[in-house]
Write a protein that holds these residues in place. Structure first.
Motif, PDB file in Angstrom:
ATOM      1  N   UNK A 175      -5.224 -21.956  43.767  1.00 62.11           N
ATOM      2  CA  UNK A 175      -4.742 -21.597  42.434  1.00 62.11           C
ATOM      3  C   UNK A 175      -4.265 -20.145  42.456  1.00 62.11           C
ATOM      4  N   UNK A 176      -3.212 -19.853  41.706  1.00 68.02           N
ATOM      5  CA  UNK A 176      -2.780 -18.455  41.603  1.00 68.02           C
ATOM      6  C   UNK A 176      -3.443 -17.768  40.413  1.00 68.02           C
ATOM      7  N   UNK A 177      -3.553 -16.465  40.516  1.00 66.32           N
ATOM      8  CA  UNK A 177      -4.005 -15.620  39.416  1.00 66.32           C
ATOM      9  C   UNK A 177      -2.936 -14.570  39.200  1.00 66.32           C
ATOM     10  N   UNK A 178      -2.411 -14.509  37.988  1.00 61.33           N
ATOM     11  CA  UNK A 178      -1.378 -13.520  37.659  1.00 61.33           C
ATOM     12  C   UNK A 178      -1.799 -12.827  36.367  1.00 61.33           C
ATOM     13  N   UNK A 179      -1.869 -11.516  36.400  1.00 60.82           N
ATOM     14  CA  UNK A 179      -2.281 -10.790  35.203  1.00 60.82           C
ATOM     15  C   UNK A 179      -1.631  -9.414  35.195  1.00 60.82           C
ATOM     16  N   UNK A 180      -1.229  -8.977  34.014  1.00 61.68           N
ATOM     17  CA  UNK A 180      -0.629  -7.655  33.876  1.00 61.68           C
ATOM     18  C   UNK A 180      -1.543  -6.773  33.025  1.00 61.68           C
ATOM     19  N   UNK A 181      -1.109  -5.534  32.808  1.00 60.09           N
ATOM     20  CA  UNK A 181      -1.955  -4.572  32.128  1.00 60.09           C
ATOM     21  C   UNK A 181      -2.312  -4.959  30.714  1.00 60.09           C
ATOM     22  N   UNK A 182      -1.339  -5.415  29.929  1.00 63.62           N
ATOM     23  CA  UNK A 182      -1.600  -5.748  28.534  1.00 63.62           C
ATOM     24  C   UNK A 182      -2.520  -6.962  28.432  1.00 63.62           C
ATOM     25  N   UNK A 183      -2.249  -7.982  29.232  1.00 65.03           N
ATOM     26  CA  UNK A 183      -3.101  -9.174  29.221  1.00 65.03           C
ATOM     27  C   UNK A 183      -4.529  -8.820  29.620  1.00 65.03           C
ATOM     28  N   UNK A 184      -4.657  -7.983  30.632  1.00 66.32           N
ATOM     29  CA  UNK A 184      -5.984  -7.572  31.079  1.00 66.32           C
ATOM     30  C   UNK A 184      -6.734  -6.838  29.974  1.00 66.32           C
ATOM     31  N   UNK A 185      -6.032  -5.972  29.264  1.00 65.31           N
ATOM     32  CA  UNK A 185      -6.680  -5.203  28.208  1.00 65.31           C
ATOM     33  C   UNK A 185      -7.107  -6.088  27.041  1.00 65.31           C
ATOM     34  N   UNK A 186      -6.284  -7.058  26.693  1.00 65.02           N
ATOM     35  CA  UNK A 186      -6.642  -7.972  25.614  1.00 65.02           C
ATOM     36  C   UNK A 186      -7.841  -8.828  25.996  1.00 65.02           C
ATOM     37  N   UNK A 187      -7.857  -9.283  27.245  1.00 67.71           N
ATOM     38  CA  UNK A 187      -8.901 -10.210  27.687  1.00 67.71           C
ATOM     39  C   UNK A 187     -10.200  -9.490  28.029  1.00 67.71           C
ATOM     40  N   UNK A 188     -10.094  -8.259  28.535  1.00 66.14           N
ATOM     41  CA  UNK A 188     -11.271  -7.497  28.947  1.00 66.14           C
ATOM     42  C   UNK A 188     -11.199  -6.097  28.333  1.00 66.14           C
ATOM     43  N   UNK A 189     -11.494  -5.973  27.050  1.00 68.57           N
ATOM     44  CA  UNK A 189     -11.354  -4.679  26.370  1.00 68.57           C
ATOM     45  C   UNK A 189     -12.194  -3.569  26.998  1.00 68.57           C
ATOM     46  N   UNK A 190     -13.307  -3.912  27.627  1.00 73.69           N
ATOM     47  CA  UNK A 190     -14.152  -2.874  28.212  1.00 73.69           C
ATOM     48  C   UNK A 190     -13.447  -2.118  29.340  1.00 73.69           C
ATOM     49  N   UNK A 191     -12.447  -2.741  29.956  1.00 74.80           N
ATOM     50  CA  UNK A 191     -11.751  -2.088  31.059  1.00 74.80           C
ATOM     51  C   UNK A 191     -10.823  -0.973  30.586  1.00 74.80           C
ATOM     52  N   UNK A 192     -10.579  -0.903  29.285  1.00 74.53           N
ATOM     53  CA  UNK A 192      -9.732   0.186  28.779  1.00 74.53           C
ATOM     54  C   UNK A 192     -10.429   1.537  28.926  1.00 74.53           C
ATOM     55  N   UNK A 193     -11.738   1.512  29.164  1.00 71.94           N
ATOM     56  CA  UNK A 193     -12.472   2.763  29.346  1.00 71.94           C
ATOM     57  C   UNK A 193     -12.387   3.282  30.777  1.00 71.94           C
ATOM     58  N   UNK A 194     -11.834   2.487  31.694  1.00 68.60           N
ATOM     59  CA  UNK A 194     -11.697   2.898  33.083  1.00 68.60           C
ATOM     60  C   UNK A 194     -10.577   3.922  33.183  1.00 68.60           C
ATOM     61  N   UNK A 195     -10.862   5.051  33.804  1.00 67.31           N
ATOM     62  CA  UNK A 195      -9.892   6.148  33.838  1.00 67.31           C
ATOM     63  C   UNK A 195      -8.636   5.792  34.617  1.00 67.31           C
ATOM     64  N   UNK A 196      -8.801   5.109  35.744  1.00 68.88           N
ATOM     65  CA  UNK A 196      -7.664   4.767  36.595  1.00 68.88           C
ATOM     66  C   UNK A 196      -7.123   3.403  36.175  1.00 68.88           C
TER      67      UNK A 196
END
Length: 346
Positions: A175-196
């Motif tokens: 199976x493929x996994x494709x994800x971009x920055x906006x999708x990642x932020x919507x799905x995993x809001x806690x990752x918006x606190x990651x500096x990099x």
């Protein structure tokens, strides 16, 4: 008169959020020993993804799996199969390179499977970076509206995963996994606190990847019945507010008190069935839903019974559980082909 009675008893509907279990998209590896093999592709992407796959594996009770670095399992005998070695960047066969220690050469599927079998692994998971897309149509304005500044909207990573069974030496699927920055932020809001932002995106890729082989949760909206005239209506509505706020346990206590005091309060009975489903007590949830149908066979009650059983099927598939003792009432295994649901309420 019957319609009026149903309206007074069941009332209208309100929506409440509920987190439900979703089965893995490939195969459930709960409790299994999984070898994380080479990730083919640019090292600046493939390397961190592989390391995160080893460090971010699900380990919570009930859905954990053991992720093992196959490179640490390599034996001298297997490593000597250099004719079967592959270049981790290209995926092509390669010969032993001068100056490159033999124990640093990546092994082929054959060698890795042999090592994995000796080490008692159940599965091996291999990945390939398919590309990084810089043509995302998402703009900075959407990011700002979401408050997701740490993510670069023009970054997307695609990884293709293949799962192999070590026991019988066969591929399970891919199976493929494709994800971009906006999708990642919507799905995993806690990752918006990651500096990099790159590190955050890679973490999102790994979380999405583990959804392929481990149960995960997602939020759905369920319909609560809201009575206004029947006895116990006020308390039922108060419990509804708790459920809407995600406080299902507190709501369940109140609905149970209403049902105990007013057995004909079908709205509270219906909502109590949903509360049982929220707690993964699906057998009790179906029993309560069927009682609600017997008392007032309105579409909402019937649809809720079907919804509960579908979530129960997902739960059993996610954790490799046998069929429930009471069996299935309104659904059937998708692999058996389509069928018309028959709701049994006796």
């Amino acid at each position: 008169m019957i319609s009026v009675s149903l309206a007074l008893t069941s009332g209208c509907r309100v929506a409440a959020p509920m987190h439900v279990w979703t089965p893995p998209e490939m195969e459930s590896l709960v409790g299994k020993r999984v070898g994380i093999s080479d990730v083919v592709g640019p090292e600046e992407i493939a390397g961190p993804i592989r390391q995160k796959m080893l460090s971010m594996n699900p380990d919570d009770s009930g859905r954990g799996l053991v992720a093992i670095d196959t490179k640490k399992l390599q034996s001298p005998q297997a490593i000597q199969l250099v004719s079967a070695a592959i270049d981790p960047k290209t995926g092509q066969s390669m010969s032993e390179s001068p100056g490159l220690p033999t124990n640093e050469l990546p092994t082929s599927d054959l060698a890795t499977n042999a090592i994995a079998r000796q080490a008692g692994l159940d599965y091996v998971l291999r990945g390939r970076i398919e590309g990084r897309n810089h043509q995302s149509k998402v703009n900075n304005q959407e990011l700002n509206e979401l408050g997701l500044v740490p993510f670069d909207p023009h970054q997307a990573i695609a990884v293709s995963w293949k799962l192999y069974s070590v026991k019988d030496n066969r591929p399970i699927g891919g199976k493929p996994v494709v994800i971009d920055g906006v999708t990642a932020a919507k799905r995993y809001p806690d990752l918006t606190a990651v500096a990099d932002p790159n590190d955050a995106l890679l973490s999102a890729v790994v979380r999405e990847s583990y959804r392929l082989v481990s149960p995960s949760t997602r939020q759905q909206t369920v319909q609560l019945a809201t009575p206004y005239v029947a006895p116990g209506s006020r308390a039922t509505r108060q419990a509804n507010d708790l459920a809407i706020a995600g406080r299902w346990g507190e709501a369940e206590i109140i609905w149970q008190e209403v049902v105990d005091r007013y057995p004909t309060q079908s709205a509270a009975l219906h909502n109590l069935a949903l509360a049982a489903a929220a707690g993964q007590d699906f057998s009790r949830a179906k029993t309560l839903a069927r009682k609600a149908i017997r008392r007032f066979p309105v579409p909402l009650h019937k649809n809720t019974l079907a919804w509960i059983e579908k979530r129960q099927r997902d739960y059993h598939r996610a954790f490799n559980l046998p069929d429930p003792p009471e069996g299935w009432f309104v659904s059937r295994d998708q692999s058996a082909g389509p069928s018309q649901p028959v709701i049994k309420v006796r």
